[in-house]
Design a protein around this motif. Structure first.
Motif, PDB file in Angstrom:
ATOM      1  N   SER A 336       0.834  -1.208   0.000  1.00 24.51           N
ATOM      2  CA  SER A 336       0.000   0.000   0.000  1.00 24.51           C
ATOM      3  C   SER A 336       0.869   1.259   0.000  1.00 24.51           C
ATOM      4  N   SER A 337       1.977   1.218   0.742  1.00 28.43           N
ATOM      5  CA  SER A 337       2.909   2.358   0.732  1.00 28.43           C
ATOM      6  C   SER A 337       3.571   2.518  -0.635  1.00 28.43           C
ATOM      7  N   MET A 338       3.942   1.393  -1.240  1.00 31.02           N
ATOM      8  CA  MET A 338       4.558   1.442  -2.573  1.00 31.02           C
ATOM      9  C   MET A 338       3.574   2.022  -3.584  1.00 31.02           C
ATOM     10  N   PHE A 339       2.323   1.570  -3.538  1.00 32.39           N
ATOM     11  CA  PHE A 339       1.290   2.103  -4.433  1.00 32.39           C
ATOM     12  C   PHE A 339       1.113   3.600  -4.196  1.00 32.39           C
ATOM     13  N   TYR A 340       1.126   4.017  -2.934  1.00 31.15           N
ATOM     14  CA  TYR A 340       0.920   5.419  -2.596  1.00 31.15           C
ATOM     15  C   TYR A 340       2.037   6.286  -3.174  1.00 31.15           C
ATOM     16  N   VAL A 341       3.283   5.870  -2.982  1.00 31.90           N
ATOM     17  CA  VAL A 341       4.395   6.717  -3.407  1.00 31.90           C
ATOM     18  C   VAL A 341       4.471   6.788  -4.936  1.00 31.90           C
ATOM     19  N   ILE A 342       4.136   5.695  -5.641  1.00 34.49           N
ATOM     20  CA  ILE A 342       4.140   5.721  -7.110  1.00 34.49           C
ATOM     21  C   ILE A 342       3.069   6.674  -7.632  1.00 34.49           C
ATOM     22  N   THR A 343       1.853   6.576  -7.086  1.00 29.92           N
ATOM     23  CA  THR A 343       0.774   7.443  -7.564  1.00 29.92           C
ATOM     24  C   THR A 343       1.005   8.896  -7.158  1.00 29.92           C
ATOM     25  N   TYR A 344       1.654   9.116  -6.013  1.00 29.82           N
ATOM     26  CA  TYR A 344       1.984  10.484  -5.615  1.00 29.82           C
ATOM     27  C   TYR A 344       2.948  11.117  -6.612  1.00 29.82           C
ATOM     28  N   VAL A 345       3.987  10.378  -6.998  1.00 27.90           N
ATOM     29  CA  VAL A 345       4.951  10.901  -7.970  1.00 27.90           C
ATOM     30  C   VAL A 345       4.262  11.190  -9.298  1.00 27.90           C
ATOM     31  N   LEU A 346       3.383  10.303  -9.743  1.00 28.95           N
ATOM     32  CA  LEU A 346       2.646  10.513 -10.993  1.00 28.95           C
ATOM     33  C   LEU A 346       1.845  11.813 -10.942  1.00 28.95           C
ATOM     34  N   THR A 347       1.170  12.049  -9.840  1.00 32.27           N
ATOM     35  CA  THR A 347       0.353  13.255  -9.700  1.00 32.27           C
ATOM     36  C   THR A 347       1.220  14.503  -9.597  1.00 32.27           C
ATOM     37  N   THR A 348       2.311  14.411  -8.868  1.00 33.92           N
ATOM     38  CA  THR A 348       3.217  15.553  -8.713  1.00 33.92           C
ATOM     39  C   THR A 348       3.804  15.990 -10.058  1.00 33.92           C
ATOM     40  N   LEU A 349       4.134  15.035 -10.909  1.00 38.14           N
ATOM     41  CA  LEU A 349       4.679  15.371 -12.224  1.00 38.14           C
ATOM     42  C   LEU A 349       3.707  16.243 -13.006  1.00 38.14           C
ATOM     43  N   ALA A 350       2.434  15.859 -13.030  1.00 36.41           N
ATOM     44  CA  ALA A 350       1.447  16.638 -13.776  1.00 36.41           C
ATOM     45  C   ALA A 350       1.213  18.005 -13.138  1.00 36.41           C
ATOM     46  N   THR A 351       1.202  18.050 -11.808  1.00 33.27           N
ATOM     47  CA  THR A 351       0.975  19.318 -11.107  1.00 33.27           C
ATOM     48  C   THR A 351       2.047  20.341 -11.454  1.00 33.27           C
ATOM     49  N   PHE A 352       3.304  19.942 -11.319  1.00 30.63           N
ATOM     50  CA  PHE A 352       4.388  20.873 -11.640  1.00 30.63           C
ATOM     51  C   PHE A 352       4.497  21.083 -13.149  1.00 30.63           C
ATOM     52  N   GLY A 353       4.039  20.110 -13.945  1.00 25.88           N
ATOM     53  CA  GLY A 353       4.016  20.303 -15.396  1.00 25.88           C
ATOM     54  C   GLY A 353       3.157  21.494 -15.786  1.00 25.88           C
ATOM     55  N   VAL A 354       1.999  21.639 -15.143  1.00 24.68           N
ATOM     56  CA  VAL A 354       1.128  22.784 -15.432  1.00 24.68           C
ATOM     57  C   VAL A 354       1.768  24.083 -14.952  1.00 24.68           C
ATOM     58  N   ILE A 355       2.403  24.049 -13.786  1.00 24.64           N
ATOM     59  CA  ILE A 355       3.080  25.265 -13.285  1.00 24.64           C
ATOM     60  C   ILE A 355       4.166  25.695 -14.269  1.00 24.64           C
ATOM     61  N   LEU A 356       4.948  24.736 -14.753  1.00 16.52           N
ATOM     62  CA  LEU A 356       5.999  25.041 -15.730  1.00 16.52           C
ATOM     63  C   LEU A 356       5.408  25.556 -17.032  1.00 16.52           C
ATOM     64  N   LEU A 357       4.281  25.004 -17.420  1.00 21.12           N
ATOM     65  CA  LEU A 357       3.637  25.400 -18.661  1.00 21.12           C
ATOM     66  C   LEU A 357       3.182  26.847 -18.623  1.00 21.12           C
ATOM     67  N   LEU A 358       2.665  27.287 -17.474  1.00 23.14           N
ATOM     68  CA  LEU A 358       2.159  28.654 -17.347  1.00 23.14           C
ATOM     69  C   LEU A 358       3.278  29.666 -17.116  1.00 23.14           C
ATOM     70  N   SER A 359       4.454  29.184 -16.712  1.00 19.15           N
ATOM     71  CA  SER A 359       5.598  30.090 -16.553  1.00 19.15           C
ATOM     72  C   SER A 359       6.110  30.482 -17.934  1.00 19.15           C
ATOM     73  N   ARG A 360       6.462  31.723 -18.093  1.00 17.76           N
ATOM     74  CA  ARG A 360       7.007  32.180 -19.365  1.00 17.76           C
ATOM     75  C   ARG A 360       8.216  33.062 -19.093  1.00 17.76           C
ATOM     76  N   GLU A 361       8.854  33.489 -20.155  1.00 19.59           N
ATOM     77  CA  GLU A 361      10.096  34.251 -20.002  1.00 19.59           C
ATOM     78  C   GLU A 361       9.841  35.511 -19.170  1.00 19.59           C
ATOM     79  N   GLY A 362      10.603  35.627 -18.070  1.00 20.32           N
ATOM     80  CA  GLY A 362      10.462  36.791 -17.204  1.00 20.32           C
ATOM     81  C   GLY A 362       9.316  36.715 -16.226  1.00 20.32           C
ATOM     82  N   PHE A 363       8.607  35.572 -16.178  1.00 24.82           N
ATOM     83  CA  PHE A 363       7.461  35.454 -15.266  1.00 24.82           C
ATOM     84  C   PHE A 363       7.404  34.048 -14.696  1.00 24.82           C
ATOM     85  N   GLU A 364       7.345  33.976 -13.359  1.00 25.23           N
ATOM     86  CA  GLU A 364       7.205  32.692 -12.682  1.00 25.23           C
ATOM     87  C   GLU A 364       5.751  32.523 -12.240  1.00 25.23           C
TER      88      GLU A 364
END
Length: 496
Positions: A336-364
């Motif tokens: 259950s812990s292994m399942f949790y940490v794998i799915t957490y990493v999967l979700t975190t990747l997409a979350t920060f992917g959107v943050i990176l996507l909305l960041s542009r030159e000169g703006f965080e």
């Protein structure tokens, strides 16, 4: 002479190490601003390494090599496969961001990521205390350099210094704990460590003293209370592309060394270290969720969210041995812990992917207010972020709900009143945590946009982000296959 089985255990690591060195040299001749050739070679290498690890994992064999120092089993191979994929996704999301901020003057972003992945592989495969420490140092030294990669940015430099100082202290804790275990048992081999402790002929006070330092070092790497102080500052100060790398794949390696050291090496002392993990998880769930409510910076909010999420991982790890029974509940709890940490990493990747996507030159794009009206500007990316927020909050049918449910089930099935109480406490803290996740969804869908800027992204980022977000939903609708993979891997590791 080194036997064939030894080479089988490490040949993906050899491929990764050789290609990291080769790409570092090849990059000297690359002149394009986005390091196209370096990027393609890195992605191909990571794809090959992930495929090799998946092939080894599906073979279902356990090998010990190099004098029992290295172990290749299904659990470790799957974790390495997922770690390689996580680094690939991190680089896809991070390359445009890094290019706009002059972080690609050389190929260091790619080679340091590959070397940090090599450190993760060594940590996951290690069956020796000293080798575990070497892998950990390779990962952390690469991470320090990545955080400081934006040399002209004050916040990044400050974050790197904090990370380095606190990381060095945590490494010292871990190394001191290992030295205590070696002094008590006379072995660095994790398998022999288990046998020595099981014999009952070693003074328990020496073992427990070393165990305290081991758990403290592991707690820092997981980022749980009270060893969490570096997480918010490093997440906020580091370039967002590097924050994603730190918050993603290394969690898989941290989980692996917890399993290797605590479960495979010191399961006879479970009565001691499970109590420590219980205290750490209570503090993490409480402080992580309460502190996240007060944050206006999204990266800092996600940092405190990470602390609370790792508290859930510890809940699974602490419920494997009940009343001295190390067989009945172990596979269910650790899988259950292994399942949790794998799915957490999967979700975190997409979350920060959107943050990176909305960041542009000169703006965080770091403040929660920067996401105001995102649904009006880009319904697709707002939907991906909403899916991730619901998953992190544990709302069905997202995969995060089933991850939390599997951990809570592992606690309740033990039948212990204290563990059932911990499950109730975790549910209450999840309700508190739902507030700040739903606040983000409210801002995206119901607030007026503060800018009319359209969201543009390279084709590879759009495709990978869409697949990433879809997986969070699809695995929530059909979690059985991943749960079965985790369960079979853990049973093999436990020899069941």
């Amino acid at each position: 002479m080194i036997d064939t089985i030894s080479w089988i255990t490490v040949y993906p690591e050899i491929v990764l190490m050789v290609m990291a060195c080769a790409i570092l040299l090849i990059d000297l001749g690359v002149k394009t601003p986005l390091r196209n050739l370096t990027y393609v070679l890195t992605m191909l290498t990571l794809a090959v390494v992930a495929a090799l690890e998946a092939h080894l994992a599906m073979a279902g064999q356990t090998y010990y090599g190099f004098g029992n120092m290295v172990v290749s089993d299904a659990m470790g191979n799957w974790l390495k496969c997922f770690a390689a994929i996580a680094v690939m996704v991190s680089l896809v999301y991070g390359r445009p961001y890094a290019g706009h901020r002059d972080m690609l003057r050389g190929g260091e972003l790619f080679t340091l990521n590959m070397l940090s992945l090599l450190g993760m592989f060594i940590m996951i495969s290690s069956n020796n205390l000293l080798l575990t420490y070497m892998g950990l140092e390779l990962l952390t030294l690469s991470s320090y350099a990545l955080v400081a990669l934006r040399r002209d940015h004050v916040a990044a430099t400050e974050a790197a210094m904090k990370y380095f100082v606190l990381g060095a202290m945590a490494s010292g804790f871990l190394l001191y704990g290992m030295s205590m275990l070696y002094g008590a048992t006379g072995t660095l081999d994790i398998t022999q460590l288990f046998k020595s402790i099981s014999s009952g002929q070693i003074r328990p006070d020496v073992l427990v003293f070393g165990l305290v330092f081991i758990v403290a070092g592991l707690a820092f790497k997981l980022g749980v209370v009270p060893f969490h102080m570096w997480i918010p500052d490093v997440y906020q100060g580091a370039p967002t592309a590097v924050t994603l790398m730190i918050g993603g794949a290394p969690k898989l390696a941290a989980f692996a060394i917890c399993i290797r050291l605590l479960v495979e090496g010191m399961r006879p002392l479970a009565g001691d270290w499970q109590q420590m993990l219980m205290v750490l998880s209570v503090g993490s769930l409480l402080i992580g969720n309460l502190a996240a409510i007060a944050q206006t910076n999204l990266k800092r909010m996600l940092a405190f969210s990470t602390i609370s999420q790792m508290g859930f991982v510890l809940l699974g790890l602490m419920s494997g041995v009940v009343n001295g029974d190390a067989v009945t509940f172990a596979a269910n709890a650790y899988s259950s812990s292994m399942f949790y940490v794998i799915t957490y990493v999967l979700t975190t990747l997409a979350t920060f992917g959107v943050i990176l996507l909305l960041s542009r030159e000169g703006f965080e794009s770091e403040e929660i207010s920067d996401f105001a009206g995102l649904n009006q500007r880009s319904p697709l990316y707002a939907a991906v972020m909403a899916i991730c927020a619901f998953s992190l909050a544990g709302i069905p049918p997202m995969v995060g709900f089933y991850a939390k449910l599997s951990v809570l089930q592992a606690l309740v099935v033990s039948g212990q009143p204290l563990y059932v109480g911990m499950a109730v406490f975790a549910v209450l803290m999840s309700l508190v945590g739902a507030f700040y996740y739903l606040r983000l969804v409210k801002v995206m869908y119901f607030d007026e946009p503060i800018t009319a800027t359209t969201v543009n992204a390279p084709a590879d980022v759009r495709v990978v982000l869409s697949i990433n977000g879809a997986l969070v939903l699809v695995l929530g609708l059909a979690p059985g296959s991943l749960m079965a993979l985790c369960a079979s891997s853990v049973r093999q590791m436990l020899g069941m």
